[in-house]
Design an enzyme around this catalytic site. Structure first.
Site, PDB file in Angstrom:
ATOM      1  N   HIS A 158      -6.208   7.323   6.480  1.00  0.00           N
ATOM      2  CA  HIS A 158      -5.020   6.474   6.593  1.00  0.00           C
ATOM      3  C   HIS A 158      -4.238   6.770   7.869  1.00  0.00           C
ATOM      4  O   HIS A 158      -3.670   5.862   8.484  1.00  0.00           O
ATOM      5  CB  HIS A 158      -4.110   6.647   5.375  1.00  0.00           C
ATOM      6  CG  HIS A 158      -2.903   5.749   5.435  1.00  0.00           C
ATOM      7  ND1 HIS A 158      -2.988   4.387   5.253  1.00  0.00           N
ATOM      8  CD2 HIS A 158      -1.597   6.014   5.700  1.00  0.00           C
ATOM      9  CE1 HIS A 158      -1.791   3.849   5.380  1.00  0.00           C
ATOM     10  NE2 HIS A 158      -0.932   4.815   5.659  1.00  0.00           N
ATOM     11  N   HIS A 162      -3.082  -7.209   6.536  1.00  0.00           N
ATOM     12  CA  HIS A 162      -1.846  -7.219   5.753  1.00  0.00           C
ATOM     13  C   HIS A 162      -1.512  -8.645   5.314  1.00  0.00           C
ATOM     14  O   HIS A 162      -1.729  -9.597   6.077  1.00  0.00           O
ATOM     15  CB  HIS A 162      -0.680  -6.667   6.573  1.00  0.00           C
ATOM     16  CG  HIS A 162      -0.690  -5.188   6.715  1.00  0.00           C
ATOM     17  ND1 HIS A 162      -0.048  -4.517   7.729  1.00  0.00           N
ATOM     18  CD2 HIS A 162      -1.270  -4.219   5.953  1.00  0.00           C
ATOM     19  CE1 HIS A 162      -0.233  -3.217   7.602  1.00  0.00           C
ATOM     20  NE2 HIS A 162      -0.959  -3.017   6.528  1.00  0.00           N
ATOM     21  N   ARG A 187      -5.814   4.916  10.577  1.00  0.00           N
ATOM     22  CA  ARG A 187      -5.383   3.509  10.511  1.00  0.00           C
ATOM     23  C   ARG A 187      -3.994   3.365  11.132  1.00  0.00           C
ATOM     24  O   ARG A 187      -3.724   2.436  11.894  1.00  0.00           O
ATOM     25  CB  ARG A 187      -5.381   3.064   9.044  1.00  0.00           C
ATOM     26  CG  ARG A 187      -4.902   1.634   8.789  1.00  0.00           C
ATOM     27  CD  ARG A 187      -5.147   1.314   7.316  1.00  0.00           C
ATOM     28  NE  ARG A 187      -4.417   0.162   6.828  1.00  0.00           N
ATOM     29  CZ  ARG A 187      -4.831  -1.106   6.944  1.00  0.00           C
ATOM     30  NH1 ARG A 187      -5.948  -1.374   7.574  1.00  0.00           N
ATOM     31  NH2 ARG A 187      -4.115  -2.098   6.445  1.00  0.00           N
ATOM     32  N   ARG A 236      -9.388   0.210   6.195  1.00  0.00           N
ATOM     33  CA  ARG A 236      -9.060   1.152   5.130  1.00  0.00           C
ATOM     34  C   ARG A 236     -10.307   1.942   4.730  1.00  0.00           C
ATOM     35  O   ARG A 236     -11.435   1.507   4.975  1.00  0.00           O
ATOM     36  CB  ARG A 236      -8.528   0.404   3.904  1.00  0.00           C
ATOM     37  CG  ARG A 236      -7.276  -0.434   4.175  1.00  0.00           C
ATOM     38  CD  ARG A 236      -6.893  -1.231   2.934  1.00  0.00           C
ATOM     39  NE  ARG A 236      -5.673  -2.003   3.130  1.00  0.00           N
ATOM     40  CZ  ARG A 236      -5.645  -3.283   3.518  1.00  0.00           C
ATOM     41  NH1 ARG A 236      -6.788  -3.932   3.747  1.00  0.00           N
ATOM     42  NH2 ARG A 236      -4.497  -3.925   3.667  1.00  0.00           N
ATOM     43  N   TYR A 267       4.761   0.300  11.226  1.00  0.00           N
ATOM     44  CA  TYR A 267       4.117   0.960  12.353  1.00  0.00           C
ATOM     45  C   TYR A 267       4.917   0.836  13.649  1.00  0.00           C
ATOM     46  O   TYR A 267       4.557   1.434  14.659  1.00  0.00           O
ATOM     47  CB  TYR A 267       2.714   0.370  12.581  1.00  0.00           C
ATOM     48  CG  TYR A 267       1.801   0.561  11.404  1.00  0.00           C
ATOM     49  CD1 TYR A 267       1.348   1.828  11.036  1.00  0.00           C
ATOM     50  CD2 TYR A 267       1.390  -0.529  10.643  1.00  0.00           C
ATOM     51  CE1 TYR A 267       0.513   1.996   9.943  1.00  0.00           C
ATOM     52  CE2 TYR A 267       0.543  -0.360   9.547  1.00  0.00           C
ATOM     53  CZ  TYR A 267       0.114   0.902   9.210  1.00  0.00           C
ATOM     54  OH  TYR A 267      -0.716   1.079   8.124  1.00  0.00           O
ATOM     55  N   LYS A 287      -8.334  -6.178   0.504  1.00  0.00           N
ATOM     56  CA  LYS A 287      -7.705  -6.279  -0.815  1.00  0.00           C
ATOM     57  C   LYS A 287      -7.737  -7.722  -1.291  1.00  0.00           C
ATOM     58  O   LYS A 287      -7.653  -8.657  -0.514  1.00  0.00           O
ATOM     59  CB  LYS A 287      -6.257  -5.778  -0.749  1.00  0.00           C
ATOM     60  CG  LYS A 287      -6.147  -4.273  -0.517  1.00  0.00           C
ATOM     61  CD  LYS A 287      -4.700  -3.824  -0.534  1.00  0.00           C
ATOM     62  CE  LYS A 287      -4.598  -2.320  -0.394  1.00  0.00           C
ATOM     63  NZ  LYS A 287      -3.186  -1.856  -0.402  1.00  0.00           N
TER      64      LYS A 287
END
Length: 297
Positions: free
Chosen positions: A240, A266, A243, A146, A275, A170
């Site tokens: 993004h 994720h 990505r 990211r 995706y 994250k």
């Protein structure tokens, strides 16, 4: 600020970016202002769902898209969850709220040809800035990280011998992502040129501006847009999308969905499955070309 504790929570415990926290803050301030104007209510904690519904209607009437409205409501919902968690309220007025319907947003990845034209065919200046810009694109495409993760990379996160980078994602979740040989070689070249600009304040920051300061979000976006605009006519050219391109190209070439999930950082497989749309389109194309019964001969 009436929701300072919530902002602190997003920053310190959830580890959200400054951009995301600012968006939450603006959404809450907008809702508070609406209630002060229409209901003379100065506390978000005291409102009921009918007041929230009035705010939602007003946003729609202002011309905001359903997607934008849902994002604003999500900020409010997160705040009420925080109030429940900290026992400041007993009932979440948004507990049964259903998001407004939106069209599924399809993000188009760059093609292998476009990526080849940028990374193989395009001439970057033989300077610190030219090397840095190419590495930015290369690293996004080679790792799928990211934008915030790339900005916060440290020199100590790079393991050239093991050809991996340590990424802090994250919720402070660490992961190790492999980097290919070409990217590793470019990293070595960049680290040598980086010595020309580094200073004490940014000693361990991997990506720097020419004045030695740490790079920032809008700079990264402009850099990606600048170079990809030379090879692509796609409307959206952002970190993004790189990505998205990384994940799509991996899946198109047979990568396992669970492996891609881990590489992207994720927390659930559902996030990675978005995706697979483009991968299925590619699979259908290959099927159409290869299956004998599809032959027009």
């Amino acid at each position: 600020m009436p929701f300072q504790k919530f902002i602190d929570y997003l920053q310190l415990e959830k580890n959200y970016s400054k951009h995301t926290i600012l968006a939450y803050q603006k959404d809450l301030e907008s809702f508070l202002e609406f209630n002060q104007t229409h209901f003379e209510e100065n506390s978000i904690q005291q409102v009921n769902y009918s007041q929230i519904r009035s705010w939602i209607v007003s946003l729609v009437e202002e011309g905001l898209s359903n997607r934008s409205v849902n994002r604003k409501v999500a900020s409010l919902k997160a705040y009420y969850k925080f109030l429940l968690k900290t026992k400041q309220i007993e009932i979440n007025p948004l507990a049964k709220h259903k998001a407004l319907k939106t069209e599924k947003k399809l993000e188009v990845p760059f093609s292998p040809k476009e990526m080849k034209e940028v990374l193989n065919d395009m001439q970057f200046e033989d300077t610190f800035e030219g090397c840095r810009d190419k590495l930015l694109i290369e690293l996004f495409y080679a790792t799928g990280i990211r934008r915030a993760e790339l900005i916060n990379l440290s020199v100590s996160d790079v393991d050239l011998g093991g050809q991996t980078i340590k990424v802090l994602g994250k919720r402070n979740k660490e992961r190790f992502v492999p980097i290919p040989s070409l990217c590793s070689t470019l990293l070595k070249e960049y680290l040598a040129k980086r010595e020309e600009v580094v200073n004490e304040a940014s000693a361990d920051c991997l990506f720097l501006l020419k004045n030695g300061h740490k790079i920032y979000e809008s700079f990264v976006y402009r850099t990606i847009n600048k170079y990809l605009s030379k090879v692509s006519t796609k409307l959206k050219k952002s970190p993004h999308i790189l990505r998205h391109t990384y994940a799509t190209h991996l899946l198109n070439n047979g990568a396992d969905l669970n492996s891609v999930k881990e590489l992207l950082g994720h927390s659930s497989l559902a996030s990675t499955q978005v995706y697979t749309h483009n991968s299925m389109a590619e699979l259908k194309k290959q099927y159409g070309n290869a299956y004998p019964r599809n032959s027009k001969k």
